[in-house]
Design a protein around this motif. Sequence first.
Motif, short mmCIF file in Angstrom:
data_model
loop_
_atom_site.label_atom_id
_atom_site.label_comp_id
_atom_site.label_asym_id
_atom_site.label_seq_id
_atom_site.Cartn_x
_atom_site.Cartn_y
_atom_site.Cartn_z
N GLY A 27 0.81 -1.20 0.00
CA GLY A 27 0.00 0.00 0.00
C GLY A 27 0.85 1.26 0.00
O GLY A 27 1.98 1.26 0.50
N ALA A 28 0.29 2.32 -0.58
CA ALA A 28 1.01 3.59 -0.61
C ALA A 28 0.79 4.38 0.67
O ALA A 28 1.70 5.03 1.18
N VAL A 29 -0.43 4.35 1.22
CA VAL A 29 -0.78 5.12 2.40
C VAL A 29 -1.54 4.21 3.35
O VAL A 29 -2.44 3.46 2.95
N TYR A 30 -1.19 4.29 4.63
CA TYR A 30 -1.86 3.52 5.67
C TYR A 30 -2.49 4.51 6.66
O TYR A 30 -1.78 5.30 7.28
N ARG A 31 -3.80 4.46 6.79
CA ARG A 31 -4.52 5.43 7.60
C ARG A 31 -4.80 4.86 8.99
O ARG A 31 -5.28 3.73 9.13
N PHE A 32 -4.53 5.68 10.02
CA PHE A 32 -4.78 5.30 11.41
C PHE A 32 -5.50 6.46 12.10
O PHE A 32 -5.06 7.61 12.03
N SER A 33 -6.60 6.13 12.75
CA SER A 33 -7.42 7.14 13.43
C SER A 33 -7.37 6.91 14.93
O SER A 33 -7.48 5.77 15.41
N PHE A 34 -7.20 8.01 15.69
CA PHE A 34 -7.11 7.93 17.15
C PHE A 34 -8.06 8.95 17.78
O PHE A 34 -8.06 10.13 17.39
N ASP A 35 -8.84 8.49 18.75
CA ASP A 35 -9.63 9.39 19.59
C ASP A 35 -8.74 9.87 20.73
O ASP A 35 -8.19 9.05 21.48
N VAL A 36 -8.61 11.18 20.86
CA VAL A 36 -7.74 11.74 21.89
C VAL A 36 -8.57 12.60 22.83
O VAL A 36 -9.50 13.31 22.41
N SER A 37 -8.23 12.52 24.09
CA SER A 37 -8.89 13.32 25.12
C SER A 37 -7.97 14.47 25.52
O SER A 37 -6.93 14.24 26.14
N PRO A 38 -8.31 15.71 25.16
CA PRO A 38 -7.44 16.84 25.51
C PRO A 38 -7.22 16.98 27.01
O PRO A 38 -6.13 17.36 27.44
N THR B 230 -20.09 10.28 -1.06
CA THR B 230 -19.28 10.21 -2.27
C THR B 230 -17.83 9.85 -1.89
O THR B 230 -17.50 9.70 -0.71
N LYS B 231 -16.99 9.73 -2.89
CA LYS B 231 -15.60 9.37 -2.68
C LYS B 231 -14.69 10.59 -2.74
O LYS B 231 -14.98 11.57 -3.42
N TYR B 232 -13.59 10.53 -2.00
CA TYR B 232 -12.55 11.54 -2.07
C TYR B 232 -11.21 10.82 -1.94
O TYR B 232 -11.14 9.65 -1.55
N THR B 233 -10.13 11.52 -2.25
CA THR B 233 -8.79 10.93 -2.22
C THR B 233 -8.17 11.11 -0.84
O THR B 233 -7.86 12.22 -0.43
N GLN B 234 -8.01 9.99 -0.12
CA GLN B 234 -7.32 10.03 1.16
C GLN B 234 -5.83 10.27 0.99
O GLN B 234 -5.21 11.05 1.71
N GLY B 235 -5.24 9.61 0.04
CA GLY B 235 -3.80 9.73 -0.18
C GLY B 235 -3.43 9.27 -1.58
O GLY B 235 -4.16 8.51 -2.23
N ALA B 236 -2.31 9.77 -2.07
CA ALA B 236 -1.84 9.43 -3.41
C ALA B 236 -0.32 9.38 -3.42
O ALA B 236 0.35 10.08 -2.65
N ARG B 237 0.21 8.57 -4.32
CA ARG B 237 1.65 8.41 -4.48
C ARG B 237 2.09 9.01 -5.80
O ARG B 237 1.45 8.81 -6.83
N PHE B 238 3.18 9.79 -5.76
CA PHE B 238 3.71 10.44 -6.97
C PHE B 238 5.16 9.98 -7.19
O PHE B 238 5.91 9.76 -6.22
N LEU B 239 5.51 9.85 -8.44
CA LEU B 239 6.86 9.45 -8.84
C LEU B 239 7.47 10.52 -9.73
O LEU B 239 6.78 11.17 -10.52
N VAL C 294 -1.39 5.96 -10.31
CA VAL C 294 -2.84 5.88 -10.11
C VAL C 294 -3.24 4.60 -9.38
O VAL C 294 -4.21 4.58 -8.61
N LYS C 295 -2.50 3.52 -9.59
CA LYS C 295 -2.84 2.26 -8.94
C LYS C 295 -2.69 2.32 -7.43
O LYS C 295 -3.26 1.50 -6.71
N SER C 296 -1.93 3.29 -6.94
CA SER C 296 -1.70 3.39 -5.49
C SER C 296 -2.61 4.41 -4.81
O SER C 296 -2.46 4.67 -3.61
N ARG C 297 -3.56 4.99 -5.54
CA ARG C 297 -4.44 5.99 -4.95
C ARG C 297 -5.37 5.32 -3.93
O ARG C 297 -5.94 4.26 -4.19
N VAL C 298 -5.55 5.98 -2.78
CA VAL C 298 -6.40 5.47 -1.71
C VAL C 298 -7.62 6.37 -1.60
O VAL C 298 -7.49 7.60 -1.45
N LEU C 299 -8.82 5.80 -1.69
CA LEU C 299 -10.06 6.55 -1.65
C LEU C 299 -10.77 6.36 -0.31
O LEU C 299 -10.60 5.35 0.37
N GLY C 300 -11.55 7.36 0.06
CA GLY C 300 -12.35 7.31 1.28
C GLY C 300 -13.73 7.87 1.03
O GLY C 300 -14.04 8.37 -0.07
N ASP C 301 -14.59 7.81 2.03
CA ASP C 301 -15.97 8.31 1.93
C ASP C 301 -16.05 9.74 2.44
O ASP C 301 -15.36 10.12 3.39
#
Length: 368
Positions: free
Chosen positions: A38-49, A142-151, A196-203
Motif C-alpha cells: 500500500g502507498a498510504v496507511y490510515r490510522f485514526s485515534f480518539d484523543v482526550s485533551p 461520495t468518494k474523495y482521495t485520502q492519499g496518493a503516491r507520486f513518482l 494511479v494504482k496506489s491511490r487510496v479513496l475514502g468516503d
Amino acid sequence: MDSLLSLKEAIVIYLDRSGGLRKLIEDCNVFKGAQQMGAVYRFSFDVSPSDMLELDAPLGDCILHDPLKAVSLFQSVCYLSIKTLSLIDHIETESQVNVVLKPTHLPPFPDYCLDLSEFPRGYGPMRPFALEGLVIAMTRVTKYTQGARFLCSEETCPCSRGFHHIRVHAPGATESATVRSDFTCFLCSSPLKEDVKSRVLGDKQLVELMHVKAVNILGVHDAASLRYQSVTLFLRDELCNSMRIGHLYRVVGIPAHVHQWPNVTWSVEACSIQPWTPKCSCLVSNNFQNLQAASACSPWRFAAIVANSFGSSVVPPGLYNTLKLGLLLSLVQTEDNPDSPNHLDVLALTSDSLIIDRYSFIKCTYPF
C-alpha cells in the motif's frame, strides 16, 4: 530537539494508557497480510485533551492549538512503532503513515466554542472548535482521495521509485490540493506523475448545519435585519451517515477556508459528533392546558383546534388540516428509533413542494 523528543515520549505513554497502541496493532494486522504494497496507511485515534493536559501540558497545548504539528508527532511515533514491532512488512517511509486525530471534547471555555450566528468569519487559527447546530440538509456519500503516491518523471532521480512523494488529505483542502498534475520533485524539480494504482479513496459527506435559533424565523416576528446562514460541515470516512436531518448535534471540528477559484467557502472539518439536547423546560404551557381542559368534551376538538393553528404563519388557517394533524401525531411519537414499526410516516401530495418542505422542517425541529 529535546522538546520534540519529550513530546514523542508523552505520546507513547498516552497511547499505552489509552489503548491507542493496542488499536494500532489491531489496525496493522489488517494490512499485514495484504499481498499488494500500500502507498498510504490510515490510522485514526480518539484523543482526550483533558487527559493530554494532565499527562503533559505542552502536548495538550499542541493538540488544542497546533493540530498539524500534533499529527506530525503522532505520525512519527506510529511509524517508529510499526518498524520496531514489525507490524507492517512493506512500509518504507514515514510519509506513508496517515494519522487522523479526533478530539473527543474541548475545554468548556468561550475561546474553544464557535457560535454559528457570529460573523464575520475571518482567517483564524486552524484549530479545533466546538459548535452546536441543527442539520437542515445533507448529501449522499461520495468518494474523495485520502492519499496518493507520486513518482518523479526523471528516471535517474531516486524519487522515480519508492515512496518519497506522498500526499494525503488535510483539513480544508480540496481534491486538487491532493491530486493534480503540476507537482514537482523536491530533489530535482522535475514534474511528478501520479501512480494511479496506489491511490487510496475514502468516503465523504457534506452536511448543512444551522444555528438552532434559526427555526424561530418560521414564526410570526417583526421585520428585522437578523439573518442566519448555514455552515457546510465535512464528514469523512467513519463519520459518514452519523447525522440525520432535523436532529441537533454537538460537533468538534476544524474551521477552514476552501479555495475554489474564484470563490472562497468557509467550512468545518468534523472530528467528532455527539447528539445534543438543549437545556429547556419540558413543561406544557398554561394556555395549552386551559385549551385542553376547555375542549375535553370531545376527543377530536382539541386536535382540530391545534391542527388548524399549527403552521398558520406558513399556510392560511383552514388549509392542509389533515397534513397538520398528521404532523402533530408524528411529533407525539416518543420512539427514538425512526426505523421502529411504531414510527408514523406522513405522505403528502401537492403541486406546491415548498409548503411540504416547510412542514417537514417544522416537524423535524420540534417547535412545541
